[in-house]
Design a protein around this motif. Structure first.
Motif, PDB file in Angstrom:
ATOM      1  N   LEU A 172      16.881 -84.328  21.412  1.00 34.43           N
ATOM      2  CA  LEU A 172      17.909 -83.752  20.496  1.00 34.43           C
ATOM      3  C   LEU A 172      17.644 -82.252  21.634  1.00 34.43           C
ATOM      4  CD1 LEU A 172      16.805 -83.861  16.816  1.00 34.43           C
ATOM      5  CD2 LEU A 172      17.310 -86.135  18.487  1.00 34.43           C
ATOM      6  N   GLU A 173      17.009 -82.070  22.512  1.00 37.57           N
ATOM      7  CA  GLU A 173      17.380 -80.920  22.717  1.00 37.57           C
ATOM      8  C   GLU A 173      16.576 -80.371  24.186  1.00 37.57           C
ATOM      9  OE1 GLU A 173      15.819 -77.284  20.255  1.00 37.57           O
ATOM     10  OE2 GLU A 173      13.580 -78.147  20.555  1.00 37.57           O
ATOM     11  N   GLN A 174      17.364 -79.312  25.064  1.00 35.42           N
ATOM     12  CA  GLN A 174      16.260 -78.744  26.018  1.00 35.42           C
ATOM     13  C   GLN A 174      15.431 -77.585  25.122  1.00 35.42           C
ATOM     14  OE1 GLN A 174      16.984 -79.304  29.103  1.00 35.42           O
ATOM     15  NE2 GLN A 174      18.212 -80.863  28.681  1.00 35.42           N
ATOM     16  N   ALA A 175      14.006 -77.829  25.932  1.00 29.73           N
ATOM     17  CA  ALA A 175      13.220 -77.069  25.891  1.00 29.73           C
ATOM     18  C   ALA A 175      13.386 -75.640  25.114  1.00 29.73           C
ATOM     19  CB  ALA A 175      11.574 -76.949  26.034  1.00 29.73           C
ATOM     20  N   GLY A 176      12.985 -75.268  23.918  1.00 26.99           N
ATOM     21  CA  GLY A 176      13.063 -73.928  23.792  1.00 26.99           C
ATOM     22  C   GLY A 176      14.549 -73.107  22.884  1.00 26.99           C
ATOM     23  N   THR A 177      15.160 -74.706  22.643  1.00 24.29           N
ATOM     24  CA  THR A 177      16.514 -74.138  22.264  1.00 24.29           C
ATOM     25  C   THR A 177      16.400 -73.691  20.673  1.00 24.29           C
ATOM     26  OG1 THR A 177      17.680 -76.349  22.087  1.00 24.29           O
ATOM     27  CG2 THR A 177      17.937 -74.936  23.965  1.00 24.29           C
ATOM     28  N   GLY A 178      15.622 -74.461  20.385  1.00 22.64           N
ATOM     29  CA  GLY A 178      15.502 -73.859  18.280  1.00 22.64           C
ATOM     30  C   GLY A 178      16.213 -74.989  17.705  1.00 22.64           C
ATOM     31  N   HIS A 179      17.279 -76.360  18.592  1.00 27.99           N
ATOM     32  CA  HIS A 179      18.029 -76.437  17.815  1.00 27.99           C
ATOM     33  C   HIS A 179      17.427 -77.599  16.767  1.00 27.99           C
ATOM     34  CE1 HIS A 179      21.217 -79.564  16.548  1.00 27.99           C
ATOM     35  NE2 HIS A 179      20.888 -80.896  17.434  1.00 27.99           N
ATOM     36  N   ALA A 180      15.880 -78.535  17.007  1.00 28.99           N
ATOM     37  CA  ALA A 180      15.307 -79.500  16.735  1.00 28.99           C
ATOM     38  C   ALA A 180      14.030 -78.902  15.158  1.00 28.99           C
ATOM     39  CB  ALA A 180      14.439 -80.568  17.643  1.00 28.99           C
ATOM     40  N   GLY A 181      14.497 -77.819  15.361  1.00 26.37           N
ATOM     41  CA  GLY A 181      13.628 -77.365  14.646  1.00 26.37           C
ATOM     42  C   GLY A 181      14.177 -76.846  13.461  1.00 26.37           C
ATOM     43  N   ARG A 182      15.781 -75.852  13.611  1.00 33.54           N
ATOM     44  CA  ARG A 182      16.850 -75.880  12.927  1.00 33.54           C
ATOM     45  C   ARG A 182      17.128 -77.281  11.940  1.00 33.54           C
ATOM     46  NH1 ARG A 182      17.587 -72.229  17.054  1.00 33.54           N
ATOM     47  NH2 ARG A 182      20.172 -74.301  18.031  1.00 33.54           N
TER      48      ARG A 182
END
Length: 287
Positions: free
Chosen positions: A213-223
């Motif tokens: 879902l994301e490039q590493a480090g963006t935090g999008h999937a965690g949110r």
């Protein structure tokens, strides 16, 4: 990643913990790939998976038919027979498959029908045709007491959400609806999407594939995951997505520990790992 190199769980795993989304593969001479297979045969047999599951304290699993085999479910069905009812299965099958065949698969442990809407869209289906496919699959699953499992682009999932919410059976959506970081700013807002999922009553979401879902480090999937846990903890599932095809190498143990970061409360983790998959897939209560 070999089981002996996996990160170990950093929390006490509850009895009956379930990996609700994984795939298995077998030898090419016995289980030939589809002509449309988009990747090479992974080294990912039932024995390999069993070692991973034992290392991570996962007692149950839901085998999801991979696109590699399309509608040839022999590898999945053979694995279910060997599991002794410890595993459940989600098949891909034509909607015209005889009910007698589907009911025999139910006895083997199948509890769901997978729709690959990436493939459906690539074949030219869109709009009303996709909606008709969802409605027909929902009616068939209802007759069998199954769920429908969706592998779908995020934009299509959001557009079709009213139709999905009207389906007469439980519907599980893989990879948090596949709403990528690039999709996050599209309309309607992600917050509205999550609220609609929670309000539906029949939609379940799999906290799987955050690396998709994301490039590493963006935090999008965690949110996304944390918002889903706040909104609908009783209809969430977690899975490894093992063996992580069409993705960079992943440590399934690290992914399991990511769940603990998203969900520090042990009682909520137990719902996601034990109680919810037991309800949806008909596992026995853990002893």
């Amino acid at each position: 990643m070999p089981a002996d190199r996996l990160e170990r769980p950093g929390f006490d795993m509850p009895a009956g913990a379930c990996d609700a989304h994984m795939h298995l593969f077998g030898s090419a001479d016995r289980y030939p790939p589809s002509r449309a297979a988009r990747y090479t045969l992974p080294a990912a047999t039932g024995r390999d998976y069993a070692e991973t599951a034992a290392t991570l304290g996962l007692h149950r699993a839901v085998l999801v038919q991979p696109s590699f085999y399309e509608e040839d479910n022999r590898c999945l069905l053979d694995a279910l027979r060997r599991s002794g009812q410890k595993w459940r299965g989600i098949v891909m099958a034509p909607l015209g498959t005889p009910l007698s065949t589907l009911r025999s698969w139910h006895e083997t442990g199948v509890r769901g029908l997978r729709l690959d809407l990436f493939r459906a869209r690539a074949s030219g289906l869109s709009g009303p045709a996709i909606h008709d496919l969802l409605a027909s699959a929902g009616k068939l699953a209802q007759r069998l007491g199954w769920s429908v499992d969706l592998y779908t682009p995020g934009s299509l999932c959001r557009d079709a959400l009213p139709v999905i919410a009207r389906m007469p059976c439980p519907v599980s959506i893989a990879h948090m609806g596949y709403v990528t970081s690039d999709d996050a700013d599209d309309e309607p807002p992600v917050e509205h999407f999550i609220a609609s999922l929670a309000a539906s009553g029949n939609i379940w979401v799999k906290l799987t594939g955050p690396y998709r879902l994301e490039q590493a480090g963006t935090g999008h999937a965690g949110r996304m995951a944390e918002a889903l846990i706040r909104a609908m903890p009783d209809r969430l599932l977690w899975g490894t997505d093992w063996p992580h095809v069409m993705a960079p190498p992943q440590d399934s143990g690290a992914l399991l520990n990511t769940l603990a970061a998203w969900c520090p409360a042990a009682d909520l983790r137990k719902r996601i790992l034990v109680d919810n998959p037991r309800r949806l897939y008909g596992f026995a209560c853990p002893e």
